[in-house]
Write a protein that holds these residues in place. Structure first.
Motif, short mmCIF file in Angstrom:
data_model
loop_
_atom_site.label_atom_id
_atom_site.label_comp_id
_atom_site.label_asym_id
_atom_site.label_seq_id
_atom_site.Cartn_x
_atom_site.Cartn_y
_atom_site.Cartn_z
N GLY A 66 -21.35 11.13 -27.09
CA GLY A 66 -20.70 10.95 -25.79
C GLY A 66 -20.02 9.60 -25.67
N ASP A 72 -13.59 15.07 -22.57
CA ASP A 72 -13.43 14.05 -21.54
C ASP A 72 -12.51 14.54 -20.42
OD1 ASP A 72 -13.71 11.68 -20.23
OD2 ASP A 72 -12.24 10.60 -21.44
N VAL A 132 -19.92 12.90 -21.87
CA VAL A 132 -19.03 13.83 -22.54
C VAL A 132 -18.31 13.11 -23.68
CG1 VAL A 132 -18.62 15.46 -20.64
CG2 VAL A 132 -17.26 13.41 -20.78
N CYS A 133 -17.91 13.87 -24.69
CA CYS A 133 -17.24 13.31 -25.86
C CYS A 133 -15.73 13.17 -25.58
CB CYS A 133 -17.48 14.18 -27.08
SG CYS A 133 -16.81 15.84 -26.92
N CYS A 141 -22.95 14.61 -25.85
CA CYS A 141 -22.10 15.35 -24.94
C CYS A 141 -22.87 16.51 -24.31
CB CYS A 141 -20.87 15.87 -25.70
SG CYS A 141 -19.74 16.84 -24.69
#
Length: 110
Positions: free
Chosen positions: A65, A27, A22-23, A58
């Motif tokens: 990510g 997050d 995830v970015c 992501c």
């Protein structure tokens, strides 16, 4: 994000050994229900969603990510972590509409 936008489609193929990312913006968020509480199970994605330029992207929005993705405890108890690859594969109508509206009026991205 997918819970609030019903037009987004999950991949749902058999997950492999690749771990979902995830970015910074996403997050701490559960991939399925978008809650920020009690991350529990690590997200696994299929090999097709982790191939080539998609590697390290992501799971939710597709940007770069930075950390591992997790399912929350509620989704793990409801066994939503076993429904297949959770990567979102389409943009959705809201993003495509925004793109064409910007193009129509001639707005440039800053």
């Amino acid at each position: 994000m997918a819970k609030h936008h019903p037009d987004l489609i999950f991949c749902r193929k058999q997950p492999g050994i690749a771990i979902g990312r995830v970015c910074e913006k996403c997050d701490g968020k559960c991939v399925i229900c978008d809650s920020y509480v009690r991350p529990a199970t690590l997200v696994r994605i299929c090999d097709e969603c982790n191939f080539g330029s998609f590697q390290g992207r992501c799971v939710i929005c597709g940007s770069q990510g930075v950390s591992d993705a997790y399912y929350c405890v509620g989704c793990t108890r409801l066994e939503k972590d076993r429904e297949g690859c959770p990567k979102i594969i389409n943009l959705g109508s809201s993003k495509t509409d925004l793109f064409y509206e910007r193009k129509k009026f001639g707005f440039k991205k800053r």
